[in-house]
Write a protein that holds these residues in place. Structure first.
Motif, mmCIF file in Angstrom:
data_model
loop_
_atom_site.group_PDB
_atom_site.id
_atom_site.type_symbol
_atom_site.label_atom_id
_atom_site.label_comp_id
_atom_site.label_asym_id
_atom_site.label_seq_id
_atom_site.Cartn_x
_atom_site.Cartn_y
_atom_site.Cartn_z
ATOM 1 N N HIS A 132 31.145 13.852 63.702
ATOM 2 C CA HIS A 132 30.154 12.739 63.406
ATOM 3 C C HIS A 132 30.238 12.539 61.889
ATOM 4 C CE1 HIS A 132 29.488 11.936 67.550
ATOM 5 N NE2 HIS A 132 29.274 13.155 67.701
ATOM 6 N N GLN A 133 29.178 12.829 61.169
ATOM 7 C CA GLN A 133 29.096 12.572 59.792
ATOM 8 C C GLN A 133 30.258 12.961 58.931
ATOM 9 O OE1 GLN A 133 24.630 11.713 58.672
ATOM 10 N NE2 GLN A 133 24.785 13.660 59.570
ATOM 11 N N THR A 134 30.472 14.231 59.009
ATOM 12 C CA THR A 134 31.552 14.695 58.422
ATOM 13 C C THR A 134 32.607 14.043 58.292
ATOM 14 O OG1 THR A 134 30.564 17.046 58.496
ATOM 15 C CG2 THR A 134 32.800 17.233 57.809
ATOM 16 N N GLY A 135 33.270 13.787 59.692
ATOM 17 C CA GLY A 135 34.463 13.128 59.907
ATOM 18 C C GLY A 135 34.729 11.496 59.614
ATOM 19 N N ASN A 136 33.379 11.027 59.345
ATOM 20 C CA ASN A 136 33.227 9.709 59.393
ATOM 21 C C ASN A 136 32.745 9.074 58.060
ATOM 22 O OD1 ASN A 136 34.230 8.630 61.894
ATOM 23 N ND2 ASN A 136 32.976 10.189 62.443
ATOM 24 N N ASN A 137 33.133 9.535 57.111
ATOM 25 C CA ASN A 137 32.745 9.143 55.491
ATOM 26 C C ASN A 137 33.911 8.900 54.652
ATOM 27 O OD1 ASN A 137 33.374 11.428 54.263
ATOM 28 N ND2 ASN A 137 31.630 12.487 55.118
ATOM 29 N N SER A 138 33.525 8.512 53.361
ATOM 30 C CA SER A 138 34.643 8.114 52.463
ATOM 31 C C SER A 138 35.186 9.161 51.890
ATOM 32 C CB SER A 138 34.077 7.016 51.449
ATOM 33 O OG SER A 138 33.041 7.664 50.797
ATOM 34 N N GLY A 139 34.794 10.419 52.099
ATOM 35 C CA GLY A 139 35.564 11.584 51.541
ATOM 36 C C GLY A 139 35.453 11.697 50.162
ATOM 37 N N VAL A 140 34.275 11.267 49.435
ATOM 38 C CA VAL A 140 34.000 11.559 48.169
ATOM 39 C C VAL A 140 33.214 13.059 47.740
ATOM 40 C CG1 VAL A 140 32.796 10.419 46.037
ATOM 41 C CG2 VAL A 140 33.883 9.043 47.702
ATOM 42 N N ILE A 154 19.839 28.681 63.286
ATOM 43 C CA ILE A 154 19.695 27.767 62.173
ATOM 44 C C ILE A 154 20.380 26.338 62.679
ATOM 45 C CG2 ILE A 154 20.188 27.113 60.028
ATOM 46 C CD1 ILE A 154 20.826 30.688 60.893
ATOM 47 N N ALA A 155 19.563 25.388 62.638
ATOM 48 C CA ALA A 155 19.952 24.318 63.369
ATOM 49 C C ALA A 155 20.432 23.079 62.161
ATOM 50 C CB ALA A 155 18.914 23.311 63.825
ATOM 51 N N CYS A 156 21.764 22.835 62.280
ATOM 52 C CA CYS A 156 22.380 21.822 61.125
ATOM 53 C C CYS A 156 22.947 20.824 61.972
ATOM 54 C CB CYS A 156 23.334 22.460 60.475
ATOM 55 S SG CYS A 156 22.851 24.141 59.501
ATOM 56 N N ALA A 157 21.956 20.024 62.624
ATOM 57 C CA ALA A 157 22.423 19.090 63.700
ATOM 58 C C ALA A 157 22.529 17.825 63.443
ATOM 59 C CB ALA A 157 21.501 19.269 65.024
ATOM 60 N N GLY A 158 22.570 17.440 62.020
ATOM 61 C CA GLY A 158 22.744 15.897 61.771
ATOM 62 C C GLY A 158 21.856 14.951 62.279
ATOM 63 N N LEU A 159 22.540 14.038 63.328
ATOM 64 C CA LEU A 159 21.947 12.865 63.687
ATOM 65 C C LEU A 159 21.119 13.363 65.211
ATOM 66 C CD1 LEU A 159 25.143 10.764 64.048
ATOM 67 C CD2 LEU A 159 23.097 10.057 63.131
ATOM 68 N N GLN A 160 21.070 14.667 65.460
ATOM 69 C CA GLN A 160 20.268 15.211 66.457
ATOM 70 C C GLN A 160 19.397 16.242 65.940
ATOM 71 O OE1 GLN A 160 21.232 13.799 69.314
ATOM 72 N NE2 GLN A 160 23.246 13.013 68.651
#
Length: 406
Positions: free
Chosen positions: A47-55, A204-210
Motif C-alpha cells: 500500500h503506502q510503501t509501494g505506491n509513492n514517488s520514492g523520494v 505494535i501496530a504499524c497499520a497505516g490506512l487501517q
C-alpha cells in the motif's frame, strides 16, 4: 510499558509496510524477543510503501523541533547507509523548490528558514535565474532553494531487504494474516487472524490506512480517524524525461495541507508528475471505481467532516477537477515547465493512497502520533516522510515504548 526481559518476549507487529518491517528488524537484531509480523496482503509493502514517488526527503518543510523534522534527519542518513550496505540504488538527484512569481517569495523564505533550522545539508538559496537554469534548464521561476542531497530510492526493494534481515535474525513474517480481533487476557495479547490466533507479550501496530481500525479493536480513542486521500501521478513520455533532471517542487501554500503537483525523477529514471490529492472513496481506493460505501459513510459521518469541508472545499473542487479533466492537471504542471506539452503526460501511473489522520474538529494531523493501550502500541499517524524516516521511527518506538527491562 516495557518488554519482559530481553530475549524472552513474544512480540507481534501488525503491518508489513516499511515502518512495520523496519521495527521488526530493529527488534530482531537487538535481541528483544521473538518477533512475528502479521500482514494482511499476500506481499509486503503493497500500500503506502509501494505506491509513492520514492523520494528520500532531506527535511525542507517540517516545523523545526517536530518529530517529523527530527526523525526525517536521522532517517535520511539511515536509509542511505542501509542502501549502501545492501547494494540497493540510492540516487541523489536533488530537489529544487521554485517560486514562480513574487507572491511566493515570503513562503520560499520560510522554507529556507526551516531547512536551515533542520540541518538540511548543503542547502542553497538561488535568486539568479541563470543559476536556476543550470540546475534545471527547462524550469520557470524567479527564485528557489536547492537541496542537492534529496534522493530517490526503491522503497519496496528496501522493505524486502529489511525483511530478509528479520528472517535471518529468527523473526517470522506471516502474509494473508489480516487482524480481525484483539483481546487482552491475563497480561497477554491474543490476536485473531483468518489463519489462526497468536498470543504475544506486546503488540505494535504499524497499520497505516487501517490504523484507526486496529485502534478500535483495542479500545483506543476513535480520534484520530484515517481519511484516505488518493494521489494520482502522470508519467512523462520516455523521450521527454530530459525536461527534468531531478525534482521540481512548488512552494507549498500554507493554507493547504498538501504540496501540490511536482516533478520527480525516480531511481530508475522515470519521471512522475504529481500527485494531486483527492478524497478516496475507499481506504484502498486507487481509482474512482474502487468504492466502499462503508468507508465513505464513516468519513462523512465523522464530526470533523463538515469543518474540514468548510475550510478546504475550494481546494477539494480544484483537486477533483484536475483528476477528472487532464487539461487542468496539465496547466498546473506547465506552470513550472513551460515547454511541457499535453502529449508529454503519457499515461497515469499507479496512484497512491495517503493515510491522513484527522481529528474530531476537522484538523489534519501533521506530525507522528502514538497511542498506548496496555501492552499494545498503535502508531496512529505516520505521515510523509514516514518511508524516509522508517529506520529512525523504529528506533524511536524502541527507545520510548519498547525498552527492555533488566
Amino acid at each position: 510499558m516495557t518488554l519482559p526481559h530481553a530475549g524472552t518476549a513474544e512480540i507481534g507487529i501488525i503491518g508489513g509496510g516499511i515502518v512495520g518491517i523496519a521495527l521488526a528488524r530493529a527488534l530482531s537484531q537487538d535481541g528483544a524477543g521473538e518477533v512475528t509480523v502479521l500482514e494482511k496482503e499476500g506481499r509486503l509493502a503493497q500500500h503506502q510503501t509501494g505506491n509513492n514517488s520514492g523520494v528520500v526527503h532531506a527535511g525542507l518543510y517540517y516545523k523545526p523541533g517536530s518529530l517529523k523534522a527530527t526523525l526525517c534527519a536521522a532517517g535520511r542518513v539511515s536509509i542511505r547507509e542501509f542502501c549502501e550496505q545492501k547494494g540497493l540504488p540510492y540516487r541523489e538527484v536533488g530537489k529544487l523548490v521554485v517560486a514562480v512569481d513574487e507572491t511566493e517569495l515570503d513562503a520560499l523564505a520560510e522554507i529556507e528558514r526551516r531547512s536551515i533550522a533542520n540541518g538540511v545539508p548543503d542547502l542553497a538559496r538561488i535568486d539568479d535565474v541563470a543559476r536556476l537554469r543550470e540546475i534545471e534548464p527547462h524550469v520557470a521561476g524567479i527564485a528557489a532553494v536547492h537541496s542537492p542531497h534529496t534522493a530517490a530510492v526503491d522503497y519496496v526493494a528496501i522493505t524486502d531487504a529489511m525483511a530478509q534481515d528479520v528472517r535471518a535474525a529468527g523473526g517470522r513474517i506471516l502474509l494473508h494474516s489480516e487482524v480481525t480481533g484483539i483481546r487482552l487476557e491475563n497480561g497477554r495479547v491474543r490476536v485473531i487472524t483468518p489463519l489462526g490466533e497468536h498470543a504475544f507479550d506486546r503488540v505494535i501496530a504499524c497499520a497505516g490506512l487501517q490504523s484507526d481500525i486496529v485502534a478500535h479493536l483495542v479500545g483506543a480513542d476513535p480520534s484520530p480517524k484515517i481519511l484516505p486521500f488518493r494521489g494520482e501521478y502522470w508519467e512523462l513520455a520516455p523521450e521527454r524525461t530530459d525536461l527534468v533532471r531531478g525534482m521540481i517542487y512548488p512552494v507549498p501554500d500554507p493554507r493547504f495541507p498538501f504540496l501540490g503537483v511536482h516533478f520527480t525523477r525516480g531511481v530508475y529514471d522515470n519521471v512522475h508528475v504529481g500527485p494531486n490529492a483527492v478524497p478516496a472513496l475507499s481506504r484502498e481506493g486507487y481509482t474512482w471505481l474502487q468504492i466502499s460505501v462503508k468507508d465513505t459513510w464513516e468519513s462523512v459521518r465523522w464530526p470533523g467532516a463538515w469543518p474540514l469541508a468548510k475550510q478546504h472545499w475550494r481546494m477539494g473542487v480544484d483537486e477533483i477537477s484536475g483528476s477528472l479533466i487532464k487539461p487542468l492537471y496539465f496547466q498546473k504542471a506547465r506552470r513550472f515547465v513551460p515547454e511541457l506539452k499535453m502529449s508529454d503526460l503519457e499515461h497515469k501511473s499507479a496512484a497512491g493512497v495517503r493515510a491522513q489522520a484527522w481529528g474530531r474538529t476537522g484538523e489534519l494531523l501533521d506530525d507522528f502520533a502514538v497511542d498506548q493501550v496496555g501492552p499494545v502500541t498503535v502508531l496512529r499517524n505516520a505521515p510523509s516522510p514516514a518511508a524516509t524516516s522508517s529506520i529512525a521511527i523504529a528506533r524511536y518506538l524502541l527507545d520510548h515504548y519498547l525498552t527492555p527491562t533488566g
